[in-house]
Design a protein around this motif. Structure first.
Motif, PDB file in Angstrom:
ATOM      1  N   UNK A   1      -7.455  -2.260 -14.548  1.00  0.00           N
ATOM      2  CA  UNK A   1      -7.810  -2.160 -13.132  1.00  0.00           C
ATOM      3  C   UNK A   1      -9.244  -2.628 -12.944  1.00  0.00           C
ATOM      4  N   UNK A   2      -9.451  -3.548 -12.013  1.00  0.00           N
ATOM      5  CA  UNK A   2     -10.794  -4.002 -11.684  1.00  0.00           C
ATOM      6  C   UNK A   2     -11.335  -3.152 -10.545  1.00  0.00           C
ATOM      7  N   UNK A   3     -12.447  -2.505 -10.818  1.00  0.00           N
ATOM      8  CA  UNK A   3     -13.072  -1.612  -9.851  1.00  0.00           C
ATOM      9  C   UNK A   3     -13.926  -2.438  -8.889  1.00  0.00           C
ATOM     10  N   UNK A   4     -13.667  -2.286  -7.582  1.00  0.00           N
ATOM     11  CA  UNK A   4     -14.413  -3.038  -6.576  1.00  0.00           C
ATOM     12  C   UNK A   4     -15.574  -2.247  -5.983  1.00  0.00           C
ATOM     13  N   UNK A   5     -15.961  -1.174  -6.646  1.00  0.00           N
ATOM     14  CA  UNK A   5     -17.105  -0.402  -6.180  1.00  0.00           C
ATOM     15  C   UNK A   5     -16.696   0.814  -5.370  1.00  0.00           C
ATOM     16  N   UNK A   6     -17.695   1.636  -5.042  1.00  0.00           N
ATOM     17  CA  UNK A   6     -17.446   2.908  -4.377  1.00  0.00           C
ATOM     18  C   UNK A   6     -16.802   2.735  -3.007  1.00  0.00           C
TER      19      UNK A   6
ATOM     20  N   UNK B   1       0.891 -10.301  16.457  1.00  0.00           N
ATOM     21  CA  UNK B   1       1.366  -9.076  15.820  1.00  0.00           C
ATOM     22  C   UNK B   1       0.392  -8.804  14.680  1.00  0.00           C
ATOM     23  N   UNK B   2      -0.450  -7.811  14.846  1.00  0.00           N
ATOM     24  CA  UNK B   2      -1.577  -7.576  13.934  1.00  0.00           C
ATOM     25  C   UNK B   2      -1.417  -6.237  13.225  1.00  0.00           C
ATOM     26  N   UNK B   3      -1.885  -6.185  11.982  1.00  0.00           N
ATOM     27  CA  UNK B   3      -1.871  -4.928  11.245  1.00  0.00           C
ATOM     28  C   UNK B   3      -2.980  -4.869  10.220  1.00  0.00           C
ATOM     29  N   UNK B   4      -3.543  -3.685  10.018  1.00  0.00           N
ATOM     30  CA  UNK B   4      -4.580  -3.476   9.002  1.00  0.00           C
ATOM     31  C   UNK B   4      -4.193  -2.287   8.131  1.00  0.00           C
ATOM     32  N   UNK B   5      -4.598  -2.339   6.849  1.00  0.00           N
ATOM     33  CA  UNK B   5      -4.278  -1.283   5.883  1.00  0.00           C
ATOM     34  C   UNK B   5      -2.772  -0.980   5.896  1.00  0.00           C
ATOM     35  N   UNK B   6      -1.967  -2.021   5.993  1.00  0.00           N
ATOM     36  CA  UNK B   6      -0.528  -1.844   6.169  1.00  0.00           C
ATOM     37  C   UNK B   6       0.066  -1.069   4.991  1.00  0.00           C
ATOM     38  N   UNK B   7       0.866  -0.067   5.316  1.00  0.00           N
ATOM     39  CA  UNK B   7       1.534   0.713   4.285  1.00  0.00           C
ATOM     40  C   UNK B   7       0.733   1.882   3.758  1.00  0.00           C
ATOM     41  N   UNK B   8      -0.496   2.052   4.226  1.00  0.00           N
ATOM     42  CA  UNK B   8      -1.339   3.160   3.772  1.00  0.00           C
ATOM     43  C   UNK B   8      -1.461   4.185   4.901  1.00  0.00           C
ATOM     44  N   UNK B   9      -2.005   5.370   4.608  1.00  0.00           N
ATOM     45  CA  UNK B   9      -2.201   6.366   5.669  1.00  0.00           C
ATOM     46  C   UNK B   9      -3.144   5.893   6.774  1.00  0.00           C
ATOM     47  N   UNK B  10      -3.957   4.863   6.503  1.00  0.00           N
ATOM     48  CA  UNK B  10      -4.908   4.347   7.491  1.00  0.00           C
ATOM     49  C   UNK B  10      -4.334   3.206   8.325  1.00  0.00           C
ATOM     50  N   UNK B  11      -3.043   2.938   8.195  1.00  0.00           N
ATOM     51  CA  UNK B  11      -2.431   1.791   8.867  1.00  0.00           C
ATOM     52  C   UNK B  11      -2.729   1.767  10.372  1.00  0.00           C
TER      53      UNK B  11
ATOM     54  N   UNK C   1       0.784  -1.222   0.000  1.00  0.00           N
ATOM     55  CA  UNK C   1       0.000   0.000   0.000  1.00  0.00           C
ATOM     56  C   UNK C   1       0.818   1.275   0.000  1.00  0.00           C
ATOM     57  N   UNK C   2       2.039   1.208   0.502  1.00  0.00           N
ATOM     58  CA  UNK C   2       2.914   2.375   0.517  1.00  0.00           C
ATOM     59  C   UNK C   2       3.516   2.574  -0.873  1.00  0.00           C
ATOM     60  N   UNK C   3       3.277   3.730  -1.522  1.00  0.00           N
ATOM     61  CA  UNK C   3       3.841   3.956  -2.866  1.00  0.00           C
ATOM     62  C   UNK C   3       5.356   3.817  -2.908  1.00  0.00           C
TER      63      UNK C   3
ATOM     64  N   UNK D   1     -10.848   3.877  -2.863  1.00  0.00           N
ATOM     65  CA  UNK D   1      -9.515   4.360  -2.513  1.00  0.00           C
ATOM     66  C   UNK D   1      -8.426   3.400  -2.964  1.00  0.00           C
ATOM     67  N   UNK D   2      -8.760   2.095  -3.124  1.00  0.00           N
ATOM     68  CA  UNK D   2      -7.789   1.142  -3.653  1.00  0.00           C
ATOM     69  C   UNK D   2      -7.463   1.466  -5.105  1.00  0.00           C
ATOM     70  N   UNK D   3      -8.488   1.826  -5.860  1.00  0.00           N
ATOM     71  CA  UNK D   3      -8.274   2.230  -7.254  1.00  0.00           C
ATOM     72  C   UNK D   3      -7.470   3.523  -7.321  1.00  0.00           C
ATOM     73  N   UNK D   4      -7.778   4.462  -6.428  1.00  0.00           N
ATOM     74  CA  UNK D   4      -7.079   5.746  -6.433  1.00  0.00           C
ATOM     75  C   UNK D   4      -5.611   5.581  -6.071  1.00  0.00           C
ATOM     76  N   UNK D   5      -5.299   4.656  -5.149  1.00  0.00           N
ATOM     77  CA  UNK D   5      -3.904   4.402  -4.799  1.00  0.00           C
ATOM     78  C   UNK D   5      -3.119   3.929  -6.013  1.00  0.00           C
ATOM     79  N   UNK D   6      -3.724   3.080  -6.814  1.00  0.00           N
ATOM     80  CA  UNK D   6      -3.062   2.615  -8.042  1.00  0.00           C
ATOM     81  C   UNK D   6      -2.809   3.786  -8.993  1.00  0.00           C
ATOM     82  N   UNK D   7      -3.828   4.612  -9.159  1.00  0.00           N
ATOM     83  CA  UNK D   7      -3.680   5.761 -10.062  1.00  0.00           C
ATOM     84  C   UNK D   7      -2.617   6.726  -9.549  1.00  0.00           C
ATOM     85  N   UNK D   8      -2.543   6.898  -8.243  1.00  0.00           N
ATOM     86  CA  UNK D   8      -1.518   7.782  -7.672  1.00  0.00           C
ATOM     87  C   UNK D   8      -0.120   7.247  -7.969  1.00  0.00           C
ATOM     88  N   UNK D   9       0.051   5.932  -7.912  1.00  0.00           N
ATOM     89  CA  UNK D   9       1.352   5.331  -8.220  1.00  0.00           C
ATOM     90  C   UNK D   9       1.730   5.584  -9.673  1.00  0.00           C
ATOM     91  N   UNK D  10       0.750   5.464 -10.563  1.00  0.00           N
ATOM     92  CA  UNK D  10       1.025   5.713 -11.982  1.00  0.00           C
ATOM     93  C   UNK D  10       1.398   7.176 -12.205  1.00  0.00           C
TER      94      UNK D  10
END
Length: 261
Positions: A33-38, A206-216, A12-14, A42-51
């Motif tokens: 890119x497969x869109x998983x809905x509204x 040792x637990x983590x969610x949204x690892x590597x993103x701003x929501x980690x 998730x971290x660019x 943000x998953x789609x937007x993260x990909x676009x930000x990387x591009x």
């Protein structure tokens, strides 16, 4: 012949993109890119930000398609057939995208979270498309930093201990029992917080969610102590975002470690 890159883009971290991944991005004409809905937009937007961060504007196209729904209510013996149906539906979409959106001399790419070789269906689906024979292409795979690697890095711990094995499994399998002869177990795809059934054992989580993103979100400690906190964090995050991706490592302590403590 058409060419496809299957690019691992990290957890998730660019900044987790490898130099090899960036080179593959810059050699791609069309990104699928497969869109998983509204809810998961943000998953789609993260990909676009990387591009946008790594490729000059106007040198590539992005083609989106809606990801088919999977029957998540299927359990027991119905689970594998349900996953098979979902993968076949995805294969049909991949086949259409490659045939209609990618020229014979062009290169396309699928951007895969984490590493394409770890609990991801893209490689199997592309092979299914090739086996059908309706469209021909060659593909390569660019490895990425998996959520497993990112998880232990964020917790500043190792994935395994000296001379001991580590096992990567799913929440569904963990519910059947803690793996035999293994004291370090990484659990993925666990929607039911299966770790709770081991709260009476001497196991660290040792637990983590949204690892590597701003929501980690990160949490760790003995399961008995950490489980209520993780349940609360998980519920709050799911309510806030509408979805959650989490991974955790279970580490069973041995008699020597208990004595030293």
């Amino acid at each position: 012949m058409r060419k496809i890159h299957v690019i691992g883009i990290g957890a998730g971290d660019p900044e987790q993109l490898t130099l090899q991944a960036v080179r593959a991005l810059r050699g791609t004409d069309v990104f699928f890119i497969l869109d998983k809905g509204e809810v998961k937009s943000d998953l789609t937007q993260l990909r676009r930000d990387m591009l946008d961060a790594h490729i000059p504007e106007g040198t590539y196209r992005v083609v989106e398609a809606r990801d088919p729904e999977r029957d998540r209510s299927a359990g027991g013996s119905a689970y594998s057939p349900a996953v098979g149906d979902w993968r076949s539906a995805r294969a049909g979409i991949y086949e259409r995208l490659i045939a209609e959106e990618l020229g014979e001399d062009q290169t396309g790419a699928f951007l895969v979270w984490g590493d394409p070789a770890l609990y991801d269906s893209t490689l199997g689906i592309l092979q299914e498309v090739l086996d059908k024979g309706a469209v021909d292409f060659e593909y390569d795979v660019v490895p990425g930093i998996s959520s497993v690697s990112a998880l232990v890095a964020r917790h500043r711990t190792g994935l395994n201990r000296v001379a001991r094995p580590v096992q990567i499994t799913t929440g569904r399998r963990l519910a059947e029992g803690f793996p035999e002869d293994v004291d370090d177990v990484v659990v993925m795809l666990d929607a039911h917080q299966t770790f709770r059934q081991y709260a009476d054992q001497d196991i660290e989580i040792y637990w983590g969610a949204y690892i590597g993103t701003p929501d980690e979100i990160l949490a760790s400690g003995p399961i008995a102590e950490a489980a209520p906190r993780i349940e609360r964090l998980r519920a709050e995050a799911r309510e806030r975002k509408g979805w959650i991706m989490d991974t955790y490592l279970l580490r069973r302590r041995d008699a020597r470690e208990r004595k030293e403590q």
